[in-house]
Design an enzyme around this catalytic site. Structure first.
Site, PDB file in Angstrom:
ATOM      1  N   GLU A  90      -5.497  -8.674   0.847  1.00 34.16           N
ATOM      2  CA  GLU A  90      -6.029  -8.416   1.954  1.00 34.16           C
ATOM      3  C   GLU A  90      -7.092  -8.371   1.509  1.00 34.16           C
ATOM      4  O   GLU A  90      -8.033  -7.313   0.542  1.00 34.16           O
ATOM      5  CB  GLU A  90      -5.051  -7.158   2.340  1.00 34.16           C
ATOM      6  CG  GLU A  90      -4.361  -7.015   3.082  1.00 34.16           C
ATOM      7  CD  GLU A  90      -3.905  -5.220   3.872  1.00 34.16           C
ATOM      8  OE1 GLU A  90      -4.896  -5.303   5.119  1.00 34.16           O
ATOM      9  OE2 GLU A  90      -2.444  -5.918   4.499  1.00 34.16           O
TER      10      GLU A  90
ATOM     11  N   GLU B 111       0.510  -1.484  -0.089  1.00 36.29           N
ATOM     12  CA  GLU B 111      -0.156   0.285  -0.273  1.00 36.29           C
ATOM     13  C   GLU B 111       0.468   1.009  -0.151  1.00 36.29           C
ATOM     14  O   GLU B 111       1.028   2.156   1.044  1.00 36.29           O
ATOM     15  CB  GLU B 111      -0.722   0.273   1.490  1.00 36.29           C
ATOM     16  CG  GLU B 111      -1.511  -1.165   1.165  1.00 36.29           C
ATOM     17  CD  GLU B 111      -3.178  -0.967   2.541  1.00 36.29           C
ATOM     18  OE1 GLU B 111      -3.970  -1.746   2.677  1.00 36.29           O
ATOM     19  OE2 GLU B 111      -2.843  -0.027   3.134  1.00 36.29           O
TER      20      GLU B 111
END
Length: 375
Positions: A274, A79
């Site tokens: 995720e 991320e």
């Protein structure tokens, strides 16, 4: 990574962890960076400084040299949007800076570090490896069909998705994003050869998804610009159920995201790395957490992945976040994402109902595929 003579062998932790995973027939996936920049490098400028990209590639090779004989799959960054924007633009995560220009420089240097590390690991590999990066692409939907709302969604998509995937896959930054930044007096610090490095081929894209945002280009008073003169991007609640994070639950957004990536960035295998939900878990008198809300979240999102595959998305796997309740960054221990409850006072681990459901779901899938029931 070897400890000094006479010192405890704590640097062998990941050696031991990898060996234990392999002994249990679990494939270890290494993520090299998850928002944990050493303070010394932050003091030297952090990700807005170009040298940090070089230091990241050096660090990546230290880990790769130690573990590549047993680890096949490597992701460079987790991320980078969070590292850049939450860390340097909005001040919500470490280092807590609020400098939009610095954040955009961080975006470029994070991508450059990814490319440098990927190229060096590929060259050094002595056996087959799979190299990639994990993104949390923004899923931005206009709150209405008004042009101002479509423009807000475009801008959000540009800075949340395309600014990462376009250079990684196509070797260029999106023209509209570059133009938007230029209008704010910002120029990405691209040097000759950078985009070739950033677009070093990868084998897998990790995709993290939790929610979709519906955006308006008007604030509550109907203005199109904020106090600093920047275009408004206001999140409009859609009245859906939310998690403890306040995120609206929208499984269809995951389907749309996976299909969109396959369409716009073909030939890029994906894994959902995720996906999960924090809820206000409460154990009963016997310590059982009957988290039906989490089971429903996981079930509907796994179905959303299946729907994306049926529509042609090249999705190779799904990983739930998270195995354990964990330290949730700025929220500390106040948000619980885990399938397994952690009693923070005693450190006891107690599987929630969702853990048992997830286990049984995996067993059924393995049995249907002819690979046996597993443990």
């Amino acid at each position: 990574m070897d400890p000094e003579p006479g010192q405890p062998g704590r640097d062998r932790f990941y050696d031991r962890l990898v060996d234990e995973l392999l002994a249990e027939e679990i494939d270890p996936w290494v993520t090299l960076y998850h928002w944990d920049l050493p303070q010394e490098l932050e003091d030297a400028g952090g990700w807005p400084a170009r040298d940090t990209a070089e230091r990241f590639a050096d660090y990546a090779m230290l880990v790769f040299d130690r573990l590549a004989d047993r680890v096949r799959t490597w992701t460079t960054l987790n991320e980078p949007w969070c590292s850049a924007m939450l860390g340097y633009a909005y001040g919500k995560h470490a280092p807590g800076r609020r400098d939009f220009t610095a954040a955009l420089h961080a975006v470029h240097h994070l991508l450059l570090g990814h490319g440098l590390a990927t190229a060096r690991m590929r060259e050094a590999a002595r056996r087959p490896v799979e190299l990639g990066i994990t993104l949390n692409p923004t899923v931005a939907v206009p709150a209405s069909d008004r042009a101002v709302d479509r423009a807000a969604a475009r801008r959000s998509d540009g800075l949340g998705t395309r600014i990462y995937l376009d250079p990684i896959v196509h070797g260029r930054y999106p023209a509209d994003v570059v133009e938007d930044l230029a209008a704010r007096g910002i120029r990405l610090p691209v040097q000759e050869g950078d985009l070739e490095i950033i677009s070093t081929p990868i084998d897998v894209l990790g995709v993290n998804y939790y929610f979709t945002v519906h955006l308006s280009g008007l604030d509550e008073q109907g203005r199109t610009e904020d106090a600093d003169g920047n275009p408004v991007e206001r999140v409009v609640p859609m009245g859906r159920p939310t998690t403890a994070m306040g995120w609206e639950i929208e499984p269809a957004g995951l389907t749309d995201l996976l299909v969109r990536i396959s369409r716009d960035y073909p030939g890029l295998p994906m894994v959902v790395t995720e996906n999960g939900a924090a809820f206000d878990d409460r154990p009963d008198e016997s310590g059982v957490v009957d988290d039906a809300d989490r089971i429903d979240y996981l079930a509907t999102h796994i179905a959303a992945v299946a729907a994306a595959r049926q529509r042609g998305a090249d999705v190779r796997g799904y990983l739930a976040w998270s195995l354990l309740d964990n330290f949730e960054w700025a929220y500390g221990y106040a948000r619980r994402f885990g399938l397994v409850r952690v009693d923070y006072d005693t450190q006891a681990r107690i599987p929630k109902r969702s853990a048992l459901w997830y286990r049984d779901t995996i067993r059924r899938a393995r049995a249907m595929s002819g690979r046996g029931g597993g443990r």
